[in-house]
Design a protein around this motif. Structure first.
Motif, short mmCIF file in Angstrom:
data_model
loop_
_atom_site.label_atom_id
_atom_site.label_comp_id
_atom_site.label_asym_id
_atom_site.label_seq_id
_atom_site.Cartn_x
_atom_site.Cartn_y
_atom_site.Cartn_z
N MET A 239 0.85 -1.17 0.00
CA MET A 239 0.00 0.00 0.00
C MET A 239 0.91 1.24 0.00
O MET A 239 1.73 1.41 0.90
CB MET A 239 -0.90 0.00 1.23
N ILE A 240 0.75 2.06 -1.02
CA ILE A 240 1.61 3.24 -1.19
C ILE A 240 0.78 4.48 -0.91
O ILE A 240 -0.20 4.76 -1.61
CB ILE A 240 2.19 3.29 -2.62
N PRO A 241 1.13 5.23 0.13
CA PRO A 241 0.34 6.42 0.48
C PRO A 241 0.18 7.38 -0.69
O PRO A 241 1.14 7.67 -1.41
CB PRO A 241 1.17 7.06 1.61
N ALA A 242 -1.04 7.82 -0.90
CA ALA A 242 -1.38 8.82 -1.92
C ALA A 242 -1.16 8.32 -3.35
O ALA A 242 -1.16 9.11 -4.29
CB ALA A 242 -0.61 10.12 -1.71
N LEU A 243 -0.99 7.00 -3.51
CA LEU A 243 -0.85 6.46 -4.86
C LEU A 243 -1.86 5.33 -5.11
O LEU A 243 -2.64 5.40 -6.05
CB LEU A 243 0.58 5.95 -5.10
N ASN A 244 -1.86 4.30 -4.28
CA ASN A 244 -2.84 3.22 -4.46
C ASN A 244 -3.61 2.89 -3.19
O ASN A 244 -4.46 2.01 -3.20
CB ASN A 244 -2.15 1.95 -4.99
N ASP A 245 -3.31 3.57 -2.09
CA ASP A 245 -3.94 3.23 -0.82
C ASP A 245 -5.45 3.45 -0.82
O ASP A 245 -6.20 2.77 -0.10
CB ASP A 245 -3.31 4.02 0.33
N HIS A 246 -5.92 4.36 -1.67
CA HIS A 246 -7.36 4.62 -1.73
C HIS A 246 -8.13 3.43 -2.32
O HIS A 246 -9.35 3.36 -2.21
CB HIS A 246 -7.64 5.87 -2.57
N GLU A 247 -7.42 2.49 -2.94
CA GLU A 247 -8.06 1.34 -3.58
C GLU A 247 -8.25 0.15 -2.63
O GLU A 247 -8.76 -0.89 -3.06
CB GLU A 247 -7.24 0.87 -4.78
N LEU A 248 -7.81 0.26 -1.40
CA LEU A 248 -7.78 -0.90 -0.51
C LEU A 248 -9.11 -1.63 -0.46
O LEU A 248 -9.19 -2.84 -0.67
CB LEU A 248 -7.37 -0.46 0.90
N GLU A 249 -10.20 -0.92 -0.18
CA GLU A 249 -11.50 -1.56 -0.06
C GLU A 249 -11.95 -2.17 -1.40
O GLU A 249 -12.50 -3.27 -1.44
CB GLU A 249 -12.55 -0.57 0.43
N ALA A 250 -11.71 -1.46 -2.50
CA ALA A 250 -12.10 -1.97 -3.81
C ALA A 250 -11.31 -3.23 -4.16
O ALA A 250 -11.85 -4.17 -4.75
CB ALA A 250 -11.88 -0.89 -4.87
N LEU A 251 -10.03 -3.26 -3.79
CA LEU A 251 -9.21 -4.45 -4.03
C LEU A 251 -9.77 -5.66 -3.28
O LEU A 251 -9.89 -6.76 -3.85
CB LEU A 251 -7.77 -4.20 -3.59
N LEU A 252 -10.10 -5.47 -2.03
CA LEU A 252 -10.61 -6.57 -1.22
C LEU A 252 -11.97 -7.03 -1.71
O LEU A 252 -12.26 -8.24 -1.74
CB LEU A 252 -10.68 -6.16 0.25
N GLU A 253 -12.80 -6.10 -2.13
CA GLU A 253 -14.11 -6.48 -2.65
C GLU A 253 -13.97 -7.29 -3.94
O GLU A 253 -14.66 -8.30 -4.14
CB GLU A 253 -14.96 -5.23 -2.91
N ALA A 254 -13.05 -6.86 -4.81
CA ALA A 254 -12.82 -7.60 -6.06
C ALA A 254 -12.26 -8.98 -5.76
O ALA A 254 -12.62 -9.97 -6.43
CB ALA A 254 -11.85 -6.82 -6.95
N ALA A 255 -11.40 -9.08 -4.77
CA ALA A 255 -10.82 -10.36 -4.41
C ALA A 255 -11.89 -11.34 -3.94
O ALA A 255 -11.93 -12.50 -4.36
CB ALA A 255 -9.76 -10.17 -3.32
N VAL A 256 -12.78 -10.87 -3.08
CA VAL A 256 -13.87 -11.72 -2.60
C VAL A 256 -14.78 -12.14 -3.75
O VAL A 256 -15.21 -13.29 -3.84
CB VAL A 256 -14.68 -10.97 -1.53
N GLY A 257 -15.02 -11.22 -4.66
CA GLY A 257 -15.87 -11.52 -5.81
C GLY A 257 -15.29 -12.59 -6.71
O GLY A 257 -16.01 -13.21 -7.50
N HIS A 258 -13.98 -12.82 -6.61
CA HIS A 258 -13.32 -13.85 -7.41
C HIS A 258 -12.96 -15.09 -6.59
O HIS A 258 -12.25 -15.96 -7.07
CB HIS A 258 -12.08 -13.27 -8.08
N GLY A 259 -13.43 -15.16 -5.36
CA GLY A 259 -13.27 -16.39 -4.59
C GLY A 259 -12.21 -16.39 -3.50
O GLY A 259 -11.96 -17.42 -2.88
#
Length: 363
Positions: A239-259
């Motif tokens: 997690m890189i501050p001010a670069l990709n950290d805002h995606e954390l929740e979206a990443l986890l949601e996508a991960a769950v959606g794929h199993g």
């Protein structure tokens, strides 16, 4: 003119320079000698080709004693990594071999071609105690050259034959090639896989991880593994501050959606030469936010660019780090991640008989 630092974006490469490692007695710099040679280096750079060297290691299993790493044994089939991830904390290790942590790390690769033989010898030692082995803790076991050399495949074949537990960490869709072995092992509680997904933005991924699989391909790998019955998780790392950290929740949601069943994250780490390499990359690709990114990095590293202290290096400290940790916990609760702790089995370990071995009297 004085010394000049030449920063160039080579197609398919992450680092912009090839700084000498910290152990080198001499440091090389380009210098304008008035004969036009510097212009040639700047505007007509020679093509960069991957070179694979033989790693003559005599042991294959690394024993870990770090208190903040959740495994005791690991294997890295390769040194260096062709994925070229600019944030990779393993880059500084290339200096131990006389190579630059910059471009050399992703160009000069080392293969452990006798890895399977070394592994069998270790597993057959009379005093060997079976503990899960993690493959890919330092560099990716499914980086592009694995297609040719299949060293990771050969290791998995040994673990499969010996009924030995194994965990894999990768950001490559090539892991799907080995579903046959992984599915059989997982059915007996002997295998699990973590897929690293840093962003859902393909443009950012291509800049950060130029030769890694796209985010969508990684999620497809998660889905394929889960469908085959392989316990699969996602690492949102780094997690890189001010670069990709805002995606954390979206990443986890996508991960769950794929199993995905479980997840983890790691805060950006910038040890040794990586600090300058990452700053070069930020200044080139995201100059408008480079200072802000480093300000936040320093806020979670006690005012420095890096803090290697055990217990702090993976997550950081301070308000920003605490906020990210809380976001991760809440998201995992919301998406029902990490609800079941899966322990790999060690009780099934059994070296297979070899030709000429004495048969057991009783079975």
């Amino acid at each position: 003119m004085g010394d000049l630092e030449v920063l160039q974006q080579h197609h398919g490469r992450g680092a912009l320079s090839n700084r000498d490692g910290r152990f080198e007695k001499q440091q090389n710099h380009l210098f304008d000698d008035g004969w036009g040679t510097l212009e040639d280096a700047l505007f007509s750079p020679p093509p960069i080709q991957t070179r694979v060297h033989r790693d003559a290691t005599k042991t294959i299993i690394n024993r870990n004693q770090s208190p903040d790493i959740p495994f005791d044994q690991s294997i890295n089939p390769y040194r260096g990594c062709e994925h070229g991830c600019i944030y990779c904390y393993a880059r500084p290790t290339h200096a131990y071999w006389g190579y630059s942590p910059g471009l050399d790390f992703e160009v000069h690769l080392f293969k452990k071609e006798n890895a399977a033989e070394l592994l069998e010898a270790e597993l057959r030692k009379p005093g060997y105690q079976c503990k899960a082995v993690t493959i890919g803790a330092n560099t990716d076991p499914y980086q592009p050259i694995e297609r040719r050399y299949q060293i990771t495949r050969s290791l998995l074949s040994v673990f499969h034959a010996y009924r030995h537990p194994v965990a894999l960490i990768t950001k490559s869709a090539l892991v799907m090639r080995d579903l046959d072995l992984l599915a059989e092992m997982a059915a007996d509680g002997l295998a699990q896989v973590f897929v690293s997904v840093t962003t859902l933005d393909p443009r950012l991924a291509r800049r950060m991880e130029p030769r890694a699989a796209t985010p969508q391909r990684r999620l497809e790998a998660v889905a394929a593994l889960a469908a085959a019955g392989v316990p699969t998780g996602v690492m949102a790392a780094p997690m890189i501050p001010a670069l990709n950290d805002h995606e954390l929740e979206a990443l986890l949601e996508a991960a769950v959606g794929h199993g995905a069943e479980f997840a983890g994250y790691v805060m950006l780490r910038l040890p040794l030469e990586l600090q300058d390499l990452f700053r070069e990359w930020l200044d080139t690709h995201y100059p408008d936010r480079a200072n802000h990114v480093f300000s936040l990095v320093q806020s979670v590293r006690g005012g420095k660019n890096n803090d290697p202290t055990f217990g702090k290096r993976m997550r950081g400290t301070g308000n920003y780090a605490q906020l990210l940790s809380q976001r991760f916990k809440l998201a995992c609760r919301r998406f029902k991640l990490n609800q079941v702790r899966r322990e790999l089995r060690v009780d099934l370990f059994q070296p297979p008989p070899r030709a000429g071995d004495q048969m057991a009297l009783f079975t």
